[in-house]
Write an enzyme that holds these catalytic residues in place. Structure first.
Site, short mmCIF file in Angstrom:
data_model
loop_
_atom_site.label_atom_id
_atom_site.label_comp_id
_atom_site.label_asym_id
_atom_site.label_seq_id
_atom_site.Cartn_x
_atom_site.Cartn_y
_atom_site.Cartn_z
N ASP A 13 0.82 -1.22 0.00
CA ASP A 13 0.00 0.00 0.00
C ASP A 13 0.85 1.26 0.00
O ASP A 13 2.04 1.24 0.36
CB ASP A 13 -0.95 0.01 1.20
CG ASP A 13 -0.22 0.13 2.53
OD1 ASP A 13 0.81 -0.59 2.72
OD2 ASP A 13 -0.65 0.91 3.39
N GLU B 152 0.28 -1.29 5.59
CA GLU B 152 1.32 -0.82 6.51
C GLU B 152 1.13 0.65 6.84
O GLU B 152 1.35 1.08 7.98
CB GLU B 152 2.71 -1.05 5.89
CG GLU B 152 3.88 -0.80 6.83
CD GLU B 152 4.40 0.64 6.82
OE1 GLU B 152 5.26 0.96 7.66
OE2 GLU B 152 3.94 1.44 5.96
#
Length: 413
Positions: free
Chosen positions: A83, A178
């Site tokens: 991400d 994350e």
């Protein structure tokens, strides 16, 4: 050693995919678009010959590079996240490639007069003569952490193409979410099966980190009482004004803009309010655990004193721990940091060992039983329009991965 153009092409193929995570969504992953890159990486890992490639129901992608030696050596891992930050747009990323950078201002968007200048971003001066990839000024780039993914995939591919480089079993994992603090939440350490790992998620070349903040969030809710302002004497309690008193009771110099190194802080990042109720949202950070606890206590003490003043509960404080300093878990196994440092020195890279003024998946993983220092991925100015990455730094990070694999085999084989 590493094919520069091949690495560039791989990186560009990743960053054009929007993988922004969503802090408001509790699902795994928090955005469906993270699956697009995850599935693309799954196919790529199979294509380059990785074994045990598995994309699970929560968007964690794991794979194995089998050992090519007979000796039993520690199983090591490398981890990056899929991400990108929700702090800035990751839609329609349009990378700009500046070859043979000469230390000048880089106009990344002429129409909007957006300039990446070494007068402001001084680190640019370190990359004169190199190839730099920037944004076009309208999005982030996504080097955090698609540079790390690029480096891990490229290193695995290189090791398979060069069997003369001896190594033990290597595990890799690409995680979702994350950037919203959930990257390690559903990470299956037992299934991963490594003795230790490294996150490829640092910034400038040479960074090697095994300390990070202890972190907590705090929501301070202040209750007021609305009365017609013309008849409010002795009756109105304005929560907005009490919120100001609460903020002013905190140390004025212990904020992000006035701290560095090991210095902790209180960061007020959101305020919503009216006369009846005001909410203050803080993050609390400190490398030292005792000082971290003192910071949390101070918030509670200010609330207690204000409630005593009113002889009523007008201030409520809700504190939640987020993650802890991985130094506690890494110190007993410092050899894993030493190995990375030795490899950097062998490659002519000056190690920069310093505390992370933030968090990392490696922190949570270390406390879950997988010691996990952090290594540079090469990017700068993450989470915004001025993000850039020198290609040569990504090449060096790839070489560090290869070097660690080789050195572990040499030391333990």
């Amino acid at each position: 050693m590493i094919d520069k153009q091949h690495l560039i092409n791989r990186f560009l193929s990743y960053v054009v995919i929007d993988t922004t995570s969503d802090p408001e969504n509790s699902a795994f992953p928090s955005t469906e678009k993270q699956w697009v890159l995850a599935k693309m990486l799954e196919k790529e890992l199979i294509k380059i010959g990785m074994q045990e490639v598995e994309l699970d129901e929560n968007c964690y992608l794991m794979a194995t590079l089998p050992s090519n030696i007979s000796e039993n050596v520690p199983i090591i891992g490398f981890i990056s996240h899929i991400d990108t930050s929700p702090d800035f747009s990751g839609t329609n990323v349009n990378p700009q490639i500046i070859e043979n950078y000469q230390g000048n201002d880089i106009i990344i968007n002429e129409a909007e007069n957006i300039i990446l200048s070494p007068n402001y971003f001084e680190d640019l001066q370190e990359y004169i003569g190199q190839t730099i990839i920037t944004t076009d000024g309208t999005t982030l780039l996504g080097a955090d952490d698609k540079a790390g993914i690029t480096e891990i995939v490229t290193a695995m591919e290189y090791l398979m193409q060069h069997p003369e480089i001896k190594h033990g079993k290597i595990r890799i994992c690409f995680t979702p979410d994350e950037e919203v603090g959930k990257g390690a939440h559903l990470f299956d350490v037992e299934k991963f099966g490594a003795d230790w790992a490294y996150t490829m998620d640092g910034s400038q070349i040479g960074e090697l980190e095994y300390e990070n903040f202890n972190a907590a969030s705090a929501v301070v809710t202040i209750k007021g009482k609305m009365v017609h302002p013309g008849y409010a004497k002795g009756k109105m309690i304005n929560s907005l004004l009490l919120a100001t008193d609460f903020i002013n009771a905190l140390p004025t110099l212990e904020i992000p803009g006035k701290t560095e190194g090991y210095e902790g802080f209180f960061h007020l990042h959101d305020v919503t309010g009216s006369v009846e109720e005001t909410k203050l949202e803080f993050i609390i950070r400190d490398h030292d655990f005792d000082q971290f606890e003192e910071r949390k206590y101070l918030l509670q003490k200010i609330a207690f004193d204000m409630n005593e003043q009113f002889q009523n509960t007008v201030v409520l404080v809700d504190i939640k721990n987020q993650y802890f300093n991985m130094k506690k878990m890494i110190t007993p196994v410092m050899h894993i940091v030493d190995i990375a440092e030795e490899v950097m020195i062998d490659l002519g890279i000056q190690p920069i060992i310093k505390p992370i003024r933030g968090g990392t998946d490696g922190s949570q993983l270390s406390f879950k039983g997988l010691p996990c220092p952090n290594i540079f991925a090469g990017g700068h100015n993450f989470h915004g329009r001025y993000e850039y990455v020198p290609v040569e730094s990504m090449i060096k990070a790839t070489e560090v991965i290869i070097g660690i694999a080789q050195k572990v085999a040499e030391k333990y084989g």
